[in-house]
Design a protein around this motif. Structure first.
Motif, mmCIF file in Angstrom:
data_model
loop_
_atom_site.group_PDB
_atom_site.id
_atom_site.type_symbol
_atom_site.label_atom_id
_atom_site.label_comp_id
_atom_site.label_asym_id
_atom_site.label_seq_id
_atom_site.Cartn_x
_atom_site.Cartn_y
_atom_site.Cartn_z
ATOM 1 N N ARG A 139 80.050 -21.448 24.095
ATOM 2 C CA ARG A 139 79.188 -22.518 23.605
ATOM 3 C C ARG A 139 78.270 -22.077 22.465
ATOM 4 O O ARG A 139 77.891 -22.895 21.633
ATOM 5 N N TYR A 140 77.946 -20.801 22.402
ATOM 6 C CA TYR A 140 77.048 -20.354 21.323
ATOM 7 C C TYR A 140 77.727 -20.396 19.962
ATOM 8 O O TYR A 140 77.051 -20.403 18.920
ATOM 9 N N ALA A 141 79.072 -20.412 19.954
ATOM 10 C CA ALA A 141 79.812 -20.313 18.697
ATOM 11 C C ALA A 141 80.412 -21.628 18.235
ATOM 12 O O ALA A 141 81.201 -21.650 17.289
ATOM 13 N N LEU A 142 80.050 -22.734 18.852
ATOM 14 C CA LEU A 142 80.620 -24.024 18.469
ATOM 15 C C LEU A 142 80.067 -24.532 17.136
ATOM 16 O O LEU A 142 80.705 -25.319 16.455
ATOM 17 N N GLY A 143 78.872 -24.090 16.784
ATOM 18 C CA GLY A 143 78.247 -24.541 15.544
ATOM 19 C C GLY A 143 78.135 -23.427 14.525
ATOM 20 O O GLY A 143 79.036 -22.609 14.379
ATOM 21 N N GLU A 178 62.795 -21.651 33.774
ATOM 22 C CA GLU A 178 62.623 -22.991 33.219
ATOM 23 C C GLU A 178 63.795 -23.447 32.359
ATOM 24 O O GLU A 178 63.937 -24.623 32.079
ATOM 25 N N CYS A 179 64.632 -22.479 31.928
ATOM 26 C CA CYS A 179 65.694 -22.875 30.984
ATOM 27 C C CYS A 179 67.005 -22.122 31.158
ATOM 28 O O CYS A 179 67.930 -22.325 30.375
ATOM 29 N N GLY A 180 67.121 -21.269 32.152
ATOM 30 C CA GLY A 180 68.363 -20.540 32.349
ATOM 31 C C GLY A 180 68.587 -19.463 31.306
ATOM 32 O O GLY A 180 67.670 -18.695 30.988
ATOM 33 N N SER A 181 69.793 -19.420 30.737
ATOM 34 C CA SER A 181 70.135 -18.322 29.815
ATOM 35 C C SER A 181 70.767 -18.769 28.505
ATOM 36 O O SER A 181 71.201 -17.933 27.704
ATOM 37 N N TRP A 182 70.812 -20.092 28.265
ATOM 38 C CA TRP A 182 71.479 -20.574 27.050
ATOM 39 C C TRP A 182 70.544 -20.481 25.835
ATOM 40 O O TRP A 182 70.105 -21.495 25.307
ATOM 41 N N ASP A 202 72.224 -27.380 13.868
ATOM 42 C CA ASP A 202 73.150 -26.355 13.388
ATOM 43 C C ASP A 202 73.996 -25.781 14.520
ATOM 44 O O ASP A 202 75.072 -25.221 14.276
ATOM 45 N N PHE A 203 73.517 -25.894 15.760
ATOM 46 C CA PHE A 203 74.240 -25.347 16.900
ATOM 47 C C PHE A 203 75.124 -26.380 17.594
ATOM 48 O O PHE A 203 75.772 -26.071 18.595
ATOM 49 N N TYR A 204 75.176 -27.597 17.057
ATOM 50 C CA TYR A 204 76.040 -28.633 17.632
ATOM 51 C C TYR A 204 77.510 -28.286 17.369
ATOM 52 O O TYR A 204 77.849 -27.585 16.408
ATOM 53 N N GLU A 220 83.840 -21.559 7.980
ATOM 54 C CA GLU A 220 82.754 -21.229 7.052
ATOM 55 C C GLU A 220 81.411 -21.432 7.754
ATOM 56 O O GLU A 220 81.142 -22.484 8.321
ATOM 57 N N GLY A 221 80.576 -20.401 7.744
ATOM 58 C CA GLY A 221 79.273 -20.486 8.399
ATOM 59 C C GLY A 221 79.321 -20.311 9.899
ATOM 60 O O GLY A 221 78.307 -20.426 10.580
ATOM 61 N N SER A 222 80.510 -20.021 10.442
ATOM 62 C CA SER A 222 80.672 -19.845 11.887
ATOM 63 C C SER A 222 80.713 -18.364 12.243
ATOM 64 O O SER A 222 81.243 -17.551 11.482
ATOM 65 N N PRO A 223 80.203 -17.977 13.426
ATOM 66 C CA PRO A 223 80.311 -16.577 13.846
ATOM 67 C C PRO A 223 81.764 -16.167 14.084
ATOM 68 O O PRO A 223 82.096 -14.980 14.044
#
Length: 373
Positions: free
Chosen positions: A99-103, A163-167, A262-264, A290-293
Motif C-alpha cells: 500500500r505504501y507504493a501505490l502512489g 492511535e494509528c497503527g503502523s501505516w 500523492d499517496f493515493y 514515473e515518480g513511483s518507488p
C-alpha cells in the motif's frame, strides 16, 4: 531561548507541513548497538551490504552530522482510501502491491517537508545546524521514533502507535539545539503474535527480528537475483512488497486514511491485471512508474516478480503464451518464467489426475466392487 516553547511551536509547524505527529529525543542509541551487530552477524540483512558497510554509525546520529544533540522524529500517514486489501490479495489474477507504493515515492516529499521544518526553526533561532533524513543515511530510525514517543517497535519490527497503527512513513531532522525530549513509547503488543504467525514465509524469526532473506518485501524489492523456489508459492500474487504482518495487527483497526493525495492509488493500479502488467515493455514501465518507488527495481525485476505471480495464478493458456513471449530476455528472467510455466502446466496435470481418479471410482461403484479394487 525558551526551548520548551520552541518545541511546542515545532510540533505545530510540523502538522502545518503535513506531518501527523512529531517527537524529540536525544542521540544515545548505545543500547541498540549489540542487537544491531547480532542481526548483521546472523546475515539477516541478506544482500543489503550497505546495512553493514557503515558499522555502528547507524546507532550514532551525531557521527552523521557532528554537533547533533537532538533528533526530531516525524510521522506521515500513507494509508490510501479504498485500500482494497482483502479483495486484492484474494484475486490471484491481480497483482498485490504494498500500500505504501501505490502512489508517489515518499522519500522526496517527506524530506522536502522536513527541510522546510528545519528552515522554520532556523528562522526562529537565527543559527541552526540541521539535516533531514528519509531512508537516505545509515540511521536507526525506528529506535529513534520509539525514543521520541512516536510508537513502539512491534514484533514485526515496525513502529506501532495505539492511535494509528503502523501505516505511516518516518523521517528525521537532526539538530544541534538542546530541545526538551519527549517520553519514550511503551510496548503494548502484549502476548499477541498475529504478525509472526501470519508471515507467508516465516521471516519473523523472533520477536522484533526479521530475517530479510525470507521476507517477501526484501525478495521483491531489495533482492535482484534468483528468488529461491521455497518462497515462490508463498509469494502468491505479491509482486512488490508485502503487508501481511500489518494487515493482521489489531492496532491497525485505528489507522486513519492519509490526507496526502500523492499517496493515493494511481490509475494504472485500479485493476492491476497480472497479464496486462506483464505486457508492459520497458518504455511503458518507466512511463507508468514515473515518480513511483517501484521504478527503482527496474523492468527486469518487475517482470521477474510478475512471472512468479503468473505461475501462482489459476491456469490460463493466455498466461502461458504471455510467459513464453518474454523468454530469452535474460537468464535470470528465463529461470522464473520456466518455473511459472511448469506451475501452470502442473495445474492441468493435477486436474486431469483428479478427473481420472474420479471416473475410475464411478466405474468401481457401478460394478459393485470394493473401493480398493
Amino acid at each position: 531561548m525558551n526551548y520548551q516553547e520552541l518545541a511546542d511551536k515545532i510540533k505545530v509547524w510540523a502538522k502545518e507541513l503535513g506531518f501527523q505527529k512529531v517527537g524529540i529525543c536525544d542521540v544515545d542509541l548505545k543500547e541498540h548497538e549489540a542487537e544491531l551487530q547480532k542481526w548483521l552477524d546472523s546475515g539477516y540483512h541478506g544482500s543489503m551490504d550497505w546495512m553493514a558497510r557503515h558499522g555502528m554509525m547507524r546507532a550514532r546520529p551525531d557521527e552523521l552530522l557532528p554537533g547533533t544533540i537532538r533528533v526530531i522524529s516525524a510521522r506521515m500517514d500513507y494509508l490510501p482510501p479504498e485500500a482494497q486489501f482483502a479483495s486484492n490479495l484474494s484475486n490471484p489474477n491481480h497483482a498485490y502491491i504494498s500500500r505504501y507504493a501505490l502512489g508517489r515515492d515518499y522519500h522526496k516529499l517527506v524530506r522536502n517537508q522536513l527541510k522546510k521544518l528545519g528552515q522554520r526553526i532556523e528562522a526562529e533561532v537565527e543559527q541552526l545546524g540541521y539535516r533531514p533524513f528519509v531512508d537516505s543515511a545509515p540511521i536507526l530510525e525506528r529506535p529513534l521514533a520509539q525514543k521520541a514517543g512516536l510508537g513502539w517497535s512491534g514484533k514485526h519490527s515496525l513502529i506501532l502507535d495505539k492511535e494509528c497503527g503502523s501505516w505511516f512513513f518516518l523521517g528525521e531532522l537532526l539538530v544541534d539545539i538542546p530541545l526538551p525530549v519527549d517520553k519514550p513509547s511503551e510496548n503494548q503488543c502484549g502476548a499477541c503474535k498475529a504478525c509472526m504467525t501470519s508471515c507467508p514465509t516465516a521471516a519473523i524469526v523472533d520477536e522484533g527480528i526479521v530475517d530479510a532473506r525470507r521476507c517477501i518485501s526484501y525478495l521483491t524489492i531489495e533482492f535482484d537475483g534468483v528468488i529461491p523456489e521455497e518462497f515462490r508459492k508463498a509469494m502468491g500474487n505479491r509482486i512488490y512488497g508485502c503487508d501481511d504482518c500489518q494487515l493482521v495487527c489489531p492496532w491497525n483497526r485505528f489507522a486513519d486514511v492519509t490526507q496526502q493525495e500523492d499517496f493515493y492509488r494511481r490509475s494504472c493500479f485500479q485493476t492491476p491485471e497480472l497479464v496486462e502488467l506483464f505486457h508492459w515493455d520497458e518504455t511503458t514501465f518507466l512511463k507508468n512508474m514515473e515518480g513511483s518507488p517501484i521504478r527503482r527495481i527496474g523492468h527486469q525485476q518487475w517482470l521477474r516478480n510478475l512471472s512468479i505471480a503468473l505461475g501462482n495464478a489459476p491456469f490460463s493458456q493466455q498466461i502461458i503464451e504471455s510467459l513464453k513471449s518474454r523468454k530469452g530476455l535474460s537468464e535470470l528472467l528465463d529461470e522464473h518464467i520456466d518455473w511459472a510455466i511448469e506451475q501452470q502446466l502442473a495445474q492441468v496435470h493435477e486436474k486431469n489426475g483428479i478427473k481420472i481418479k474420479h471416473e475410475r471410482l464411478i466405474r468401481i461403484v457401478q460394478k459393485g466392487l470394493p473401493r480398493d479394487a
